[in-house]
Design an enzyme around this catalytic site. Structure first.
Site, mmCIF file in Angstrom:
data_model
loop_
_atom_site.group_PDB
_atom_site.id
_atom_site.type_symbol
_atom_site.label_atom_id
_atom_site.label_comp_id
_atom_site.label_asym_id
_atom_site.label_seq_id
_atom_site.Cartn_x
_atom_site.Cartn_y
_atom_site.Cartn_z
ATOM 1 N N ASP A 120 0.811 -1.220 0.000
ATOM 2 C CA ASP A 120 0.000 0.000 0.000
ATOM 3 C C ASP A 120 0.840 1.264 0.000
ATOM 4 O OD1 ASP A 120 -2.443 -1.105 -0.094
ATOM 5 O OD2 ASP A 120 -2.871 -0.921 2.055
ATOM 6 N N TYR B 113 7.180 -9.947 7.295
ATOM 7 C CA TYR B 113 6.973 -8.512 7.452
ATOM 8 C C TYR B 113 7.578 -8.031 8.760
ATOM 9 C CZ TYR B 113 3.552 -8.136 3.635
ATOM 10 O OH TYR B 113 2.948 -8.106 2.416
#
Lengths: 261, 261
Positions: free
Chosen positions: A56, A114
């Site tokens: 994003d 992540y």
């Protein structure tokens, strides 16, 4: 002429990008990389870049993986050098290899890792405002450390996925979920799993921070698996703290056991 | 009504500022701070902010010091909170005190300390492009460590000052000049002196890096004091690596000995 498939690893500062994926009139990672590749190829056609997945707007990458088919063969080191000489300074190619023709950056992933960086304190640190998610309330690290193992294993993450989207199977497996303390009262979270739904890490982080603050019961994650209701997870932690750290292709820690079969 | 003088310490990310000092049509640190103070005071008049000195566009601060005269008395903690609630996220007030009416942020300084962060490697790190000066050539740390003491003491820094400007006395005293290695092959330089001329630290850094690379003789700094010629110092290291770390008002390490007289 025979096309050559390249696999490349990218680090990027997501601050000034409208995310990874090409969008009209927007500056995107995919867009600037495709432009550089087209220049190197002296091609009039678009040469599409395939990423391991989207990130994003504002989300960073330390190890995003892409592949693309180039119209002629160039040594991998020359390709890396050419890309880095053309790319803007917020994207860096850290590795480049010639890949098998059937390698696919998205379909072949076996896992992703992540990082999420949380800065604390009453005010946002000017130097970390784009590189951490800031949390100004209290956090009990013991509660966080007790909550994180609730993520591990195979679960239905419907409550942890942004609504909408075409993916109906929301079962994912998390292999590791950890936290460590870094300089300047920073907490660094790491999540490694076989796949992540849209906004999943940021929603997981929102829940973990609320547990750490005592706003949620210690084992609320287990309840959220049951209710399958994204509205109950509430808060989505900011994009600025999130980093796609590593993408695995059968070479992840969790891949080893299955390979020994 | 009696005005109250405040002393405040600021940290700022200089990336998006056209330097410290107010300039027409430009976003400056002084400009955003004056705007916030004016809002708190509900004043129609400008309330001038006096800094310890200017910083250039792109130069950062960890401990810039300012003073200003406020039209009424507000507890220092309330002033700090009010400022931070109004200031943009790239400026943070880290300390605020009511100061004696004769305190002056610029004239009362007895010393300043600067940091300079150098990132190395073939390519610029996307996450440090605004926060370090990048040097892609070789550096011999032993040569750098041998050169830095040449800065210490009282010297004529004419070769190390941007030309122009009204200051004619270019003699300054450097108390300490050091380097340390940080994570990611970074070198962090620290300079503490009684005052610094315009661009002085960046020109000193340019010379040090060229000595470290072997492009200049080991003790070229001593020669540069003699020639008093800014053109011979050549390279000015980028603003992005420079941080105003601390401003001293009789409370610096070098102030102690003179105080014991």
């Amino acid at each position: 002429m025979k096309v050559v498939r390249y696999k490349a690893t990218l680090a990027y500062d997501g601050t000034k990008f409208a995310g990874f994926q090409v969008q009209r009139q927007q500056r995107t990672v995919q867009g600037v990389v495709e432009k550089a590749i087209k220049t190197i190829a002296k091609s009039k056609q678009r040469i599409p870049v395939n990423g391991s997945g989207r990130t994003d707007s504002g989300v960073h990458a330390l190890g995003q993986v892409i592949h693309f088919d180039f119209p002629f063969s160039l040594p991998a080191a020359a390709m890396l050098k050419a890309l880095n000489s053309l790319l803007p300074l917020d994207v860096l190619v850290t590795d480049c290899q010639i890949a098998p023709p059937n390698f696919h950056a998205r379909y072949d992933t076996t896992g992703k890792q992540y990082l999420y960086r949380v800065s604390q304190g009453r005010y946002t640190d000017p130097f970390r405002r784009f590189y951490t998610g800031h949390w100004r309330y209290g956090l009990d690290l013991a509660r966080i450390k007790l909550a994180l193992p609730d993520f591990i294993g195979q679960h239905d993450f419907s409550s942890f996925a942004a609504s909408g989207g075409s993916i109906t199977n929301k079962v994912r497996t998390i292999f590791t979920a950890s936290v460590s303390e870094a300089a300047n009262h920073e907490l660094v979270f790491q999540f490694y799993g076989d796949g992540f739904l849209y906004n999943m890490v940021r929603i997981m982080m929102g829940v973990v921070l609320e547990i750490g603050n005592g706003r949620r019961p210690q084992h609320d994650i287990l309840r959220l698996y049951q209710v399958r209701d994204r509205t109950q997870a509430r808060y989505t932690a900011p994009a600025s703290g999130l980093y796609l750290q590593k993408v695995y292709y059968g070479d992840g820690p969790a891949d080893k056991s299955s390979k020994s079969d």
